[in-house]
Design a protein around this motif. Structure first.
Motif, PDB file in Angstrom:
ATOM      1  N   GLY A 196     -38.968  28.233  72.701  1.00  0.00           N
ATOM      2  CA  GLY A 196     -38.110  26.574  72.024  1.00  0.00           C
ATOM      3  C   GLY A 196     -37.802  26.764  70.399  1.00  0.00           C
ATOM      4  O   GLY A 196     -37.405  26.073  70.355  1.00  0.00           O
ATOM      5  N   MET A 197     -38.355  26.954  69.687  1.00  0.00           N
ATOM      6  CA  MET A 197     -38.512  26.850  68.408  1.00  0.00           C
ATOM      7  C   MET A 197     -36.686  27.935  67.826  1.00  0.00           C
ATOM      8  O   MET A 197     -36.673  29.361  68.159  1.00  0.00           O
ATOM      9  CB  MET A 197     -39.535  27.652  67.485  1.00  0.00           C
ATOM     10  N   THR A 198     -35.885  27.094  66.985  1.00  0.00           N
ATOM     11  CA  THR A 198     -34.851  27.873  66.309  1.00  0.00           C
ATOM     12  C   THR A 198     -35.045  28.379  65.181  1.00  0.00           C
ATOM     13  O   THR A 198     -35.067  27.174  64.378  1.00  0.00           O
ATOM     14  CB  THR A 198     -33.148  27.365  67.343  1.00  0.00           C
ATOM     15  N   LEU A 199     -34.754  29.857  64.619  1.00  0.00           N
ATOM     16  CA  LEU A 199     -35.361  29.877  63.457  1.00  0.00           C
ATOM     17  C   LEU A 199     -33.824  30.512  62.446  1.00  0.00           C
ATOM     18  O   LEU A 199     -33.515  31.601  63.276  1.00  0.00           O
ATOM     19  CB  LEU A 199     -36.102  30.091  63.062  1.00  0.00           C
ATOM     20  N   THR A 235     -29.744  33.198  63.197  1.00  0.00           N
ATOM     21  CA  THR A 235     -30.090  31.775  64.169  1.00  0.00           C
ATOM     22  C   THR A 235     -31.196  33.066  65.293  1.00  0.00           C
ATOM     23  O   THR A 235     -30.377  33.425  65.679  1.00  0.00           O
ATOM     24  CB  THR A 235     -29.094  30.831  64.541  1.00  0.00           C
ATOM     25  N   ILE A 236     -32.376  32.691  65.423  1.00  0.00           N
ATOM     26  CA  ILE A 236     -32.722  33.055  66.565  1.00  0.00           C
ATOM     27  C   ILE A 236     -33.431  31.884  67.469  1.00  0.00           C
ATOM     28  O   ILE A 236     -34.103  30.819  66.599  1.00  0.00           O
ATOM     29  CB  ILE A 236     -34.252  34.160  65.954  1.00  0.00           C
ATOM     30  N   LEU A 237     -33.938  32.901  68.418  1.00  0.00           N
ATOM     31  CA  LEU A 237     -34.824  31.381  69.443  1.00  0.00           C
ATOM     32  C   LEU A 237     -36.368  32.428  69.422  1.00  0.00           C
ATOM     33  O   LEU A 237     -36.227  33.098  70.211  1.00  0.00           O
ATOM     34  CB  LEU A 237     -33.820  31.447  70.583  1.00  0.00           C
ATOM     35  N   ILE A 238     -37.429  31.539  69.521  1.00  0.00           N
ATOM     36  CA  ILE A 238     -38.342  31.926  69.337  1.00  0.00           C
ATOM     37  C   ILE A 238     -38.468  31.785  71.468  1.00  0.00           C
ATOM     38  O   ILE A 238     -37.897  30.696  72.313  1.00  0.00           O
ATOM     39  CB  ILE A 238     -39.625  31.167  69.338  1.00  0.00           C
ATOM     40  N   THR A 239     -38.652  32.325  72.238  1.00  0.00           N
ATOM     41  CA  THR A 239     -38.999  32.868  73.982  1.00  0.00           C
ATOM     42  C   THR A 239     -40.512  33.046  74.794  1.00  0.00           C
ATOM     43  O   THR A 239     -41.297  32.936  72.933  1.00  0.00           O
ATOM     44  CB  THR A 239     -37.373  33.937  74.822  1.00  0.00           C
ATOM     45  N   PRO A 243     -37.806  37.423  71.193  1.00  0.00           N
ATOM     46  CA  PRO A 243     -36.483  36.518  70.681  1.00  0.00           C
ATOM     47  C   PRO A 243     -35.284  37.028  70.585  1.00  0.00           C
ATOM     48  O   PRO A 243     -34.875  37.999  71.220  1.00  0.00           O
ATOM     49  CB  PRO A 243     -36.796  36.739  68.748  1.00  0.00           C
ATOM     50  N   GLU A 244     -34.632  35.936  70.746  1.00  0.00           N
ATOM     51  CA  GLU A 244     -33.148  35.924  71.355  1.00  0.00           C
ATOM     52  C   GLU A 244     -32.273  35.495  70.283  1.00  0.00           C
ATOM     53  O   GLU A 244     -32.341  34.304  69.665  1.00  0.00           O
ATOM     54  CB  GLU A 244     -32.693  35.182  72.116  1.00  0.00           C
ATOM     55  N   ILE A 245     -31.002  36.992  69.789  1.00  0.00           N
ATOM     56  CA  ILE A 245     -30.303  36.216  68.681  1.00  0.00           C
ATOM     57  C   ILE A 245     -29.825  35.103  69.151  1.00  0.00           C
ATOM     58  O   ILE A 245     -28.478  35.883  69.804  1.00  0.00           O
ATOM     59  CB  ILE A 245     -30.038  37.453  68.009  1.00  0.00           C
ATOM     60  N   LEU A 246     -29.252  33.471  68.022  1.00  0.00           N
ATOM     61  CA  LEU A 246     -28.045  33.350  68.916  1.00  0.00           C
ATOM     62  C   LEU A 246     -27.173  33.321  68.180  1.00  0.00           C
ATOM     63  O   LEU A 246     -26.288  32.817  68.173  1.00  0.00           O
ATOM     64  CB  LEU A 246     -28.949  31.937  68.202  1.00  0.00           C
ATOM     65  N   THR A 247     -27.096  33.947  66.687  1.00  0.00           N
ATOM     66  CA  THR A 247     -25.350  33.870  65.999  1.00  0.00           C
ATOM     67  C   THR A 247     -24.741  35.819  66.660  1.00  0.00           C
ATOM     68  O   THR A 247     -25.796  36.165  65.921  1.00  0.00           O
ATOM     69  CB  THR A 247     -25.893  33.826  65.133  1.00  0.00           C
TER      70      THR A 247
END
Ligand code: MF3
Ligand code: CO
Length: 251
Positions: A196-199, A235-239, A243-247
């Motif tokens: 749920g962290m977005t970095l 911008t990535i999401l910790i899952t 990690p999911e790359i949101l960009t």
């Protein structure tokens, strides 16, 4: 405080992330000899607005443009200008952000202008790969500086250096959230990563020494030694897994 995004908020960040990544891709396609950095900025802004989003950087702390475009020895925060005409052999870092649905996306990449030198190509490739080396550790249960240390060690093994004064960051409802994400550090240090962290992970890499200078325009950051620099960010999401790359798509 590091915010954890809910599934709904993550969906919204996927949307802002996609627009941001598409703006980066558009900018990259425009990098050609004879094009001005202003023309690229204006196309980025038009595209972001056409998607119903707002450029995140415009007026942020007084920043006067929608993209940061940094050429050759400029590392970050280059201000687009109609006087800056790209030349064959340049390397061009484009950093963009888009805000929609209450959330920001933030990403960057360095693009070659026409044919570039093998050393410039290697700088771009090492910078991009250092991001991917770093996010191998962007997993629940790891510590933040595991990412930082992996970026640093890959960059330094390749004979380049990481900038210290500017860092990655949490991103979400605000463009810069906690935590700071340095591109240097010690494994096993820093906050524990949680789903749920977005970095925004963003290596800034100098071909020569790590030292920087700030231009009198109040924004542009250059290498002190005049050697070239590159930048790469997603911008990535910790899952609960990778990690999911949101960009996405990443370049
Ligand atoms: N992408 C940059 C960052 O990660 C933001 C550009 S600074 C601005 O910090 F002021 F130009 F927006
Ligand atoms: Co950023």
């Amino acid at each position: 405080m590091i915010t954890l995004k809910s599934p709904h908020e993550i969906d919204l960040m996927r949307r802002s992330g996609k627009i941001t990544a598409a703006a980066r891709a558009l900018a990259g396609e425009m990098v050609k000899p004879g094009v001005t950095t202003q023309e690229i900025n204006d196309a980025v802004e038009r595209f972001i607005r056409k998607q119903g989003a707002v450029p995140s950087f415009l007026h942020y702390n007084g920043y006067p443009a929608s993209a940061c475009i940094s050429v050759n020895d400029e590392i970050i925060h280059g201000i687009p200008s109609p006087k800056r005409v790209l030349q064959e052999g340049d390397i061009v870092s484009v950093d963009v952000g888009a805000y929609i649905g209450g959330f920001h996306g933030d990403c960057a990449a360095t693009f070659p202008c026409g044919r570039i030198s093998p050393e410039a190509r290697r700088l771009i490739d090492v910078t991009r790969q250092s991001f991917f080396e770093g996010i191998r550790f962007a997993r629940e249960g790891q510590r933040l500086q595991d990412i930082s240390a992996a970026v640093q060690s890959y960059v330094e093994q390749n004979g380049f250096s990481v900038v210290r004064e500017y860092v990655g960051h949490g991103v979400g409802a605000r463009m810069h959230e906690s935590p700071e994400i340095p591109n240097f550090g010690r494994p096993g240090h820093g906050p524990r990563l949680l789903r749920g962290m977005t970095l925004a992970v963003e290596p800034m890499v100098n071909a020569g020494s790590a030292a920087i200078t700030q231009l009198s325009d109040g924004w542009t950051v250059k290498t002190a030694d005049g050697k070239w620099a590159a930048h790469y960010e997603n911008t990535i999401l910790i899952t609960d897994g990778e990690p999911e790359i949101l960009t996405a798509p990443a370049i």
